[in-house]
Design a protein around this motif. Structure first.
Motif, mmCIF file in Angstrom:
data_model
loop_
_atom_site.group_PDB
_atom_site.id
_atom_site.type_symbol
_atom_site.label_atom_id
_atom_site.label_comp_id
_atom_site.label_asym_id
_atom_site.label_seq_id
_atom_site.Cartn_x
_atom_site.Cartn_y
_atom_site.Cartn_z
ATOM 1 N N PHE A 111 -10.413 -29.668 -5.861
ATOM 2 C CA PHE A 111 -9.575 -29.672 -4.593
ATOM 3 C C PHE A 111 -10.425 -29.938 -3.331
ATOM 4 C CE2 PHE A 111 -7.626 -27.003 -1.108
ATOM 5 C CZ PHE A 111 -6.554 -27.788 -1.031
ATOM 6 N N PHE A 112 -9.801 -31.200 -2.635
ATOM 7 C CA PHE A 112 -10.446 -31.668 -1.585
ATOM 8 C C PHE A 112 -9.733 -30.954 -0.520
ATOM 9 C CE2 PHE A 112 -11.733 -34.450 -4.796
ATOM 10 C CZ PHE A 112 -12.827 -34.807 -4.632
ATOM 11 N N GLU A 113 -10.487 -30.445 0.536
ATOM 12 C CA GLU A 113 -9.855 -29.762 1.735
ATOM 13 C C GLU A 113 -10.508 -30.301 2.989
ATOM 14 O OE1 GLU A 113 -9.287 -25.236 3.707
ATOM 15 O OE2 GLU A 113 -10.198 -25.621 1.918
ATOM 16 N N CYS A 114 -9.477 -30.870 3.596
ATOM 17 C CA CYS A 114 -10.135 -31.550 5.078
ATOM 18 C C CYS A 114 -9.465 -30.796 6.224
ATOM 19 C CB CYS A 114 -9.538 -32.893 5.036
ATOM 20 S SG CYS A 114 -10.167 -33.983 6.798
ATOM 21 N N ARG A 115 -10.400 -30.371 7.023
ATOM 22 C CA ARG A 115 -10.375 -29.865 8.371
ATOM 23 C C ARG A 115 -10.707 -30.483 9.562
ATOM 24 N NH1 ARG A 115 -12.602 -23.668 6.677
ATOM 25 N NH2 ARG A 115 -11.226 -23.278 4.715
ATOM 26 N N LYS A 116 -9.957 -30.473 10.651
ATOM 27 C CA LYS A 116 -10.167 -31.013 11.848
ATOM 28 C C LYS A 116 -10.316 -32.750 11.735
ATOM 29 C CE LYS A 116 -12.028 -26.892 14.129
ATOM 30 N NZ LYS A 116 -12.993 -26.409 14.776
ATOM 31 N N HIS A 117 -9.772 -33.164 10.637
ATOM 32 C CA HIS A 117 -10.127 -34.468 10.265
ATOM 33 C C HIS A 117 -11.602 -35.013 10.372
ATOM 34 C CE1 HIS A 117 -5.760 -35.253 10.737
ATOM 35 N NE2 HIS A 117 -5.577 -34.472 11.544
ATOM 36 N N LYS A 118 -12.118 -33.930 10.185
ATOM 37 C CA LYS A 118 -13.643 -34.475 10.198
ATOM 38 C C LYS A 118 -14.546 -33.832 9.067
ATOM 39 C CE LYS A 118 -13.921 -34.189 15.331
ATOM 40 N NZ LYS A 118 -14.439 -33.383 16.595
ATOM 41 N N ASP A 119 -14.277 -32.631 8.639
ATOM 42 C CA ASP A 119 -15.200 -32.050 7.923
ATOM 43 C C ASP A 119 -14.223 -31.829 6.406
ATOM 44 O OD1 ASP A 119 -16.650 -31.273 10.072
ATOM 45 O OD2 ASP A 119 -15.506 -29.255 10.448
ATOM 46 N N LEU A 120 -14.992 -32.208 5.179
ATOM 47 C CA LEU A 120 -14.474 -32.208 4.021
ATOM 48 C C LEU A 120 -15.139 -31.063 3.031
ATOM 49 C CD1 LEU A 120 -12.814 -33.680 2.188
ATOM 50 C CD2 LEU A 120 -14.615 -35.067 1.376
ATOM 51 N N TYR A 121 -14.363 -30.155 2.586
ATOM 52 C CA TYR A 121 -14.794 -29.227 1.701
ATOM 53 C C TYR A 121 -14.091 -29.232 0.306
ATOM 54 C CZ TYR A 121 -15.875 -26.604 5.900
ATOM 55 O OH TYR A 121 -16.552 -26.309 7.177
ATOM 56 N N MET A 122 -15.093 -29.356 -0.859
ATOM 57 C CA MET A 122 -14.554 -29.298 -2.086
ATOM 58 C C MET A 122 -14.573 -28.270 -2.844
ATOM 59 S SD MET A 122 -15.691 -32.269 -5.039
ATOM 60 C CE MET A 122 -17.274 -31.359 -5.506
ATOM 61 N N TRP A 123 -13.576 -27.623 -3.564
ATOM 62 C CA TRP A 123 -13.457 -26.644 -4.401
ATOM 63 C C TRP A 123 -13.499 -27.109 -5.796
ATOM 64 C CZ3 TRP A 123 -12.848 -21.315 -3.217
ATOM 65 C CH2 TRP A 123 -12.857 -21.034 -1.796
ATOM 66 N N MET A 124 -14.539 -26.509 -6.565
ATOM 67 C CA MET A 124 -14.888 -26.904 -8.162
ATOM 68 C C MET A 124 -14.453 -25.455 -8.668
ATOM 69 S SD MET A 124 -18.072 -28.249 -9.808
ATOM 70 C CE MET A 124 -18.291 -29.466 -8.728
ATOM 71 N N VAL A 125 -13.137 -25.381 -9.457
ATOM 72 C CA VAL A 125 -12.834 -24.115 -9.891
ATOM 73 C C VAL A 125 -12.450 -24.192 -11.314
ATOM 74 C CG1 VAL A 125 -10.772 -22.520 -9.658
ATOM 75 C CG2 VAL A 125 -11.439 -23.672 -7.759
ATOM 76 N N LYS A 126 -12.784 -22.959 -12.226
ATOM 77 C CA LYS A 126 -12.129 -23.033 -13.526
ATOM 78 C C LYS A 126 -11.548 -21.891 -13.516
ATOM 79 C CE LYS A 126 -14.055 -24.252 -16.627
ATOM 80 N NZ LYS A 126 -13.861 -25.627 -17.623
ATOM 81 N N SER A 127 -10.114 -22.322 -14.038
ATOM 82 C CA SER A 127 -9.020 -21.474 -14.260
ATOM 83 C C SER A 127 -8.706 -21.220 -15.318
ATOM 84 C CB SER A 127 -7.897 -22.333 -13.311
ATOM 85 O OG SER A 127 -6.909 -21.292 -13.288
ATOM 86 N N PRO A 128 -8.082 -19.830 -15.518
ATOM 87 C CA PRO A 128 -7.741 -18.798 -14.411
ATOM 88 C C PRO A 128 -8.703 -17.658 -14.314
ATOM 89 C CG PRO A 128 -6.722 -18.128 -16.596
ATOM 90 C CD PRO A 128 -7.530 -19.409 -16.761
ATOM 91 N N GLY A 129 -9.569 -17.558 -14.905
ATOM 92 C CA GLY A 129 -10.614 -16.580 -14.840
ATOM 93 C C GLY A 129 -11.907 -17.011 -13.922
ATOM 94 N N GLY A 130 -11.908 -18.028 -13.538
ATOM 95 C CA GLY A 130 -13.175 -18.278 -12.636
ATOM 96 C C GLY A 130 -14.368 -18.932 -13.435
ATOM 97 N N PRO A 131 -15.501 -18.873 -12.768
ATOM 98 C CA PRO A 131 -15.789 -18.856 -11.274
ATOM 99 C C PRO A 131 -15.318 -20.007 -10.545
ATOM 100 C CG PRO A 131 -17.628 -19.477 -12.631
ATOM 101 C CD PRO A 131 -16.852 -19.442 -13.520
ATOM 102 N N SER A 132 -15.528 -19.768 -9.250
ATOM 103 C CA SER A 132 -15.138 -21.077 -8.278
ATOM 104 C C SER A 132 -16.310 -21.258 -7.184
ATOM 105 C CB SER A 132 -13.802 -20.743 -7.658
ATOM 106 O OG SER A 132 -13.817 -19.684 -6.945
#
Length: 315
Positions: A111-132
């Protein structure tokens, strides 16, 4: 008088009737005709593990074009992924994405999450039990931007290489296992090619994970065959994209849960920008202080009148 014969000897053996019915028709499947023997073999429990990893790739709304191109590059590199529409970045984002992963039949998520049109955060997740894991993505360079000479076939399986630093600490071992599961394309996937012609390189420098993608190139003529194990002639040509992952936190669940690891050296981009503004404001304050000091110096040390001070004054 002769001896009587036994009753069993007198009864003649009944003739065996031949089965004139047609043989049973084999079962028809999408892959052809299947006999009963093959069905019995397929019904046996298989002892071989089959990798059915599927990755959901999506992003948040209001993402910039550069980060969107990076996401599309990752989709083209991973044939076992599924792309979905943008997700609104709200407090209930984790529950929405977990439900979306389940609907898509996936086991992992990028999951690529962009904040303030400047900062990019990436979530790497194993679902449904985790980890993330939550990363801050830096030094982003897409394929379109780099225009490198490397080129490999779309859908081919990559070789994954990791630097020796991944074996030092427990959190690096966990990240290595997650990267292996998400970026490793399952063997025999319907959208993948059954051979390797490129390499994904993950290396740790300054507590950051640097990603590179290289094509495996072997110069040869069409008539000449490549000898197996002839590694001297093989070269690596970079394809792209490039990016750097700065781990922030590792959670025990999917998109949340107990914190397993927190990076003590992480500094948020907001703090860095605030420090830069403070430094710029400090320069302006220094100029104002220098002007006031100059005025005070001039008032405390006035110049003595010279010979020609009153020369042009009207009498």
């Amino acid at each position: 008088m002769g001896r009587k014969r036994k009753h069993s000897e007198t009864v003649a053996a009944a003739p065996v009737k031949k089965d004139d019915s047609a043989p049973e028709r084999p079962k028809r499947t999408l892959l052809g005709w299947k006999d009963k023997n093959e069905d019995a073999e397929d019904s046996k429990p298989a002892s071989v593990f089959r990798n059915k990893e599927k990755v959901l790739v999506t992003c948040s709304r209001r993402i910039s074009f550069r980060y969107r191109h990076l996401m599309l590059n990752m989709v083209s590199l991973l044939p076992h992924c599924k792309k979905d529409s943008k997700v609104e970045a709200k407090s209930s984002r984790g529950a929405t994405l977990n439900e979306l992963i389940e609907l898509k039949g996936s086991s992992s998520c990028l999951f690529f999450e962009c904040r303030k049109h400047k900062d990019l955060y990436m979530w790497m997740v194993k679902s449904p039990g985790g980890p993330s894991v939550k990363f801050l993505v830096n030094a982003v360079h897409t394929m379109e931007e780099l225009k490198l000479t490397g080129n490999h076939l779309k859908g081919s399986r990559p070789l994954l290489t990791f630097s020796s630093n991944f074996e030092k600490d427990a959190h690096w071992k966990l990240l290595k296992e997650m990267l292996t599961q998400i970026f490793g394309i399952p063997e025999g996937h319907r959208k993948s090619k059954p051979y390797h012609d490129h390499v994904f390189v993950f290396s740790i420098v300054d507590d950051h994970i640097w990603f590179r993608n290289y094509q495996i190139s072997v110069p040869h003529n069409e008539s000449d065959k490549i000898a197996r194990g002839d590694l001297d002639k093989m070269t690596l040509i970079e394809v792209g994209p490039r990016f750097c992952l700065n781990p922030i936190k590792i959670f025990g669940g999917s998109f949340g849960g107990p914190t397993l690891y927190e990076n003590p050296f992480y500094v948020s981009p907001n703090q860095i920008r605030a420090l830069e503004k403070r430094n710029k404001a400090g320069k302006f304050a220094k100029k104002i202080k220098a002007k006031t000091r100059r005025k005070m110096h001039e008032l405390s040390n006035p110049l003595e009148p010279g010979e020609f001070t009153d020369m042009w004054k009207d009498e």
